[in-house]
Motif scaffolding. Structure first.
Motif, short mmCIF file in Angstrom:
data_model
loop_
_atom_site.label_atom_id
_atom_site.label_comp_id
_atom_site.label_asym_id
_atom_site.label_seq_id
_atom_site.Cartn_x
_atom_site.Cartn_y
_atom_site.Cartn_z
N MET B 15 -48.38 -31.50 28.89
CA MET B 15 -47.19 -32.32 29.15
C MET B 15 -45.94 -31.53 28.82
SD MET B 15 -47.55 -36.26 27.94
CE MET B 15 -47.83 -35.79 26.25
N GLY B 16 -44.94 -31.69 29.66
CA GLY B 16 -43.66 -31.05 29.40
C GLY B 16 -43.50 -29.70 30.07
N ASN B 17 -44.63 -29.12 30.50
CA ASN B 17 -44.55 -27.82 31.17
C ASN B 17 -44.00 -27.94 32.59
OD1 ASN B 17 -45.53 -26.49 28.96
ND2 ASN B 17 -47.60 -26.16 29.79
N ASP B 18 -43.60 -26.80 33.13
CA ASP B 18 -43.16 -26.70 34.53
C ASP B 18 -44.20 -25.89 35.28
OD1 ASP B 18 -39.73 -25.95 33.51
OD2 ASP B 18 -40.86 -27.85 33.50
N LYS B 19 -44.58 -26.36 36.46
CA LYS B 19 -45.58 -25.64 37.24
C LYS B 19 -45.22 -25.66 38.72
CE LYS B 19 -48.44 -24.38 34.05
NZ LYS B 19 -48.63 -22.93 33.75
N SER B 20 -45.79 -24.71 39.46
CA SER B 20 -45.58 -24.65 40.91
C SER B 20 -46.90 -24.58 41.63
CB SER B 20 -44.75 -23.42 41.28
OG SER B 20 -43.44 -23.53 40.79
N ILE B 21 -46.93 -25.17 42.81
CA ILE B 21 -48.07 -25.08 43.72
C ILE B 21 -47.55 -24.46 45.01
CG2 ILE B 21 -49.93 -26.30 44.89
CD1 ILE B 21 -49.45 -28.65 42.95
N LYS B 22 -48.28 -23.46 45.50
CA LYS B 22 -47.83 -22.78 46.70
C LYS B 22 -48.64 -23.22 47.91
CE LYS B 22 -46.10 -18.66 44.37
NZ LYS B 22 -46.12 -17.19 44.30
N CYS B 23 -48.01 -23.22 49.05
CA CYS B 23 -48.69 -23.60 50.29
C CYS B 23 -48.21 -22.70 51.42
CB CYS B 23 -48.41 -25.05 50.63
SG CYS B 23 -49.18 -25.56 52.19
N GLU B 24 -49.17 -22.24 52.21
CA GLU B 24 -48.85 -21.41 53.36
C GLU B 24 -49.69 -21.85 54.54
OE1 GLU B 24 -49.80 -17.31 52.76
OE2 GLU B 24 -49.08 -16.69 54.74
N ALA B 72 -43.34 -21.14 57.39
CA ALA B 72 -44.78 -21.08 57.08
C ALA B 72 -45.11 -21.44 55.65
CB ALA B 72 -45.30 -19.67 57.38
N HIS B 73 -44.11 -21.65 54.83
CA HIS B 73 -44.34 -21.90 53.41
C HIS B 73 -43.61 -23.15 52.94
CE1 HIS B 73 -45.17 -17.58 53.78
NE2 HIS B 73 -46.02 -17.75 52.78
N LEU B 74 -44.32 -23.93 52.14
CA LEU B 74 -43.70 -25.09 51.49
C LEU B 74 -44.30 -25.20 50.10
CD1 LEU B 74 -41.78 -27.49 51.58
CD2 LEU B 74 -43.67 -28.88 52.47
N ASN B 75 -43.52 -24.81 49.11
CA ASN B 75 -43.99 -24.82 47.73
C ASN B 75 -43.50 -26.07 47.01
OD1 ASN B 75 -45.03 -22.23 48.28
ND2 ASN B 75 -43.06 -21.30 47.77
N LEU B 76 -44.24 -26.44 46.00
CA LEU B 76 -43.89 -27.64 45.23
C LEU B 76 -43.74 -27.27 43.77
CD1 LEU B 76 -43.52 -30.76 45.35
CD2 LEU B 76 -45.97 -30.94 44.80
N HIS B 77 -42.55 -27.50 43.25
CA HIS B 77 -42.29 -27.20 41.85
C HIS B 77 -42.16 -28.51 41.09
CE1 HIS B 77 -41.15 -24.63 38.53
NE2 HIS B 77 -40.22 -25.51 38.23
N ILE B 78 -42.80 -28.58 39.95
CA ILE B 78 -42.76 -29.81 39.15
C ILE B 78 -42.27 -29.48 37.74
CG2 ILE B 78 -44.01 -31.91 38.51
CD1 ILE B 78 -46.32 -30.88 40.34
N ASN B 79 -41.21 -30.13 37.35
CA ASN B 79 -40.64 -29.93 36.02
C ASN B 79 -41.14 -31.01 35.06
OD1 ASN B 79 -39.01 -27.72 36.67
ND2 ASN B 79 -37.38 -29.05 37.41
N SER B 80 -41.17 -30.65 33.79
CA SER B 80 -41.44 -31.64 32.72
C SER B 80 -42.64 -32.52 33.07
CB SER B 80 -40.20 -32.51 32.47
OG SER B 80 -39.09 -31.70 32.17
N LEU B 81 -43.76 -31.90 33.27
CA LEU B 81 -44.96 -32.62 33.71
C LEU B 81 -45.33 -33.76 32.78
CD1 LEU B 81 -46.82 -29.58 35.07
CD2 LEU B 81 -46.69 -31.76 36.27
N GLU B 82 -45.77 -34.86 33.39
CA GLU B 82 -46.18 -36.06 32.65
C GLU B 82 -47.65 -36.35 32.95
OE1 GLU B 82 -43.56 -39.16 33.92
OE2 GLU B 82 -41.78 -38.18 33.08
N LEU B 83 -48.27 -37.14 32.06
CA LEU B 83 -49.68 -37.48 32.25
C LEU B 83 -49.92 -38.12 33.62
CD1 LEU B 83 -50.59 -38.98 28.74
CD2 LEU B 83 -51.21 -36.73 29.65
#
Lengths: 110, 112
Positions: B15-24, B72-83
């Motif tokens: 919880m609280g971390n920032d993460k990214s998911i990449k898509c191509e 060709a790319h759409l990435n998703l960044h998520i801040n302050s992750l929650e449960l």
């Protein structure tokens, strides 16, 4: 809710039997699509049926569409164990992305 | 060749971390999407992009920010992750919004 509703939620049949899944929706559509999702995998497109079409076939799959009743059905004939998956209908309306129903979980028992 | 690929496939984070998911996507499609699938298998649209431009942003917390550096790319960044962010996230693409969609394999995000 804007989502479609599939029924049944779960269906268990013997190999070789036919499986029928139904989908209802509430708004007008451009087309309606059916997808399959195997456990732990992404969705795979099966069939797209346009609003001016009533029936479409693809191999062992048959899809019907009744726009007056806002419903569609997916029939899988001569089912196989490999057909075990979740099946989703998705409606396409205008410029909105696909809106998915809740899915039917099909189990085909060998 | 994988048509729509997303990385990573699994993501476990606190919880609280920032993460990214990449898509191509290598299909030459103009439209890309992010969907969220919850534990009940319900799929909900999050974002829709057409030619790198945001078209639809459903009711998603602003902790979620999509980025499309090119078509060709759409990435998703998520801040302050929650449960409650724990779910499977799917990227998809289509030639146009009324045509069939091609889905990636999904990213199973678990927030602990």
């Amino acid at each position: 809710s804007q989502q479609g509703e599939e029924d049944p939620q779960a269906l268990s049949i013997q190999e070789g039997e036919n499986a029928t899944m139904n989908c209802s929706y509430k708004t007008s559509i451009n087309n309606l699509q059916w997808y399959r999702q195997n456990s732990g995998r992404g969705l795979v497109h099966l069939i797209l049926i346009r609003s001016n079409e009533r029936e479409k076939h693809s191999g062992r799959l048959r899809v019907t569409l009744d726009t007056s009743k806002k419903s569609s059905s997916l029939l899988i004939t001569a089912s196989r164990a490999a057909d075990t998956a979740s099946y989703f209908c998705a409606r396409n309306s205008g410029n909105t992305p696909l809106v998915f129903g809740k899915g039917t979980r099909l189990s085909v028992i060998a | 060749d994988t048509a729509v690929s997303q990385t990573p496939k699994y993501l476990v984070t606190q919880m609280g971390n920032d993460k990214s998911i990449k898509c191509e996507q290598n299909l030459g499609h103009d439209t890309m999407y992010w969907y969220k699938q919850d534990s009940k298998k319900f799929l909900k649209i999050m974002f829709s992009y057409n030619n790198k431009e945001l078209i639809i942003n459903e009711t998603v917390p602003n902790r979620f920010s999509p980025k499309s550096p090119d078509k060709a790319h759409l990435n998703l960044h998520i801040n302050s992750l929650e449960l409650g962010d724990s779910a499977v996230y799917f990227c998809a693409s289509s030639q146009a919004r009324e045509t069939e969609a091609f889905f990636g394999q999904g990213t199973r995000l678990t927030v602990v």
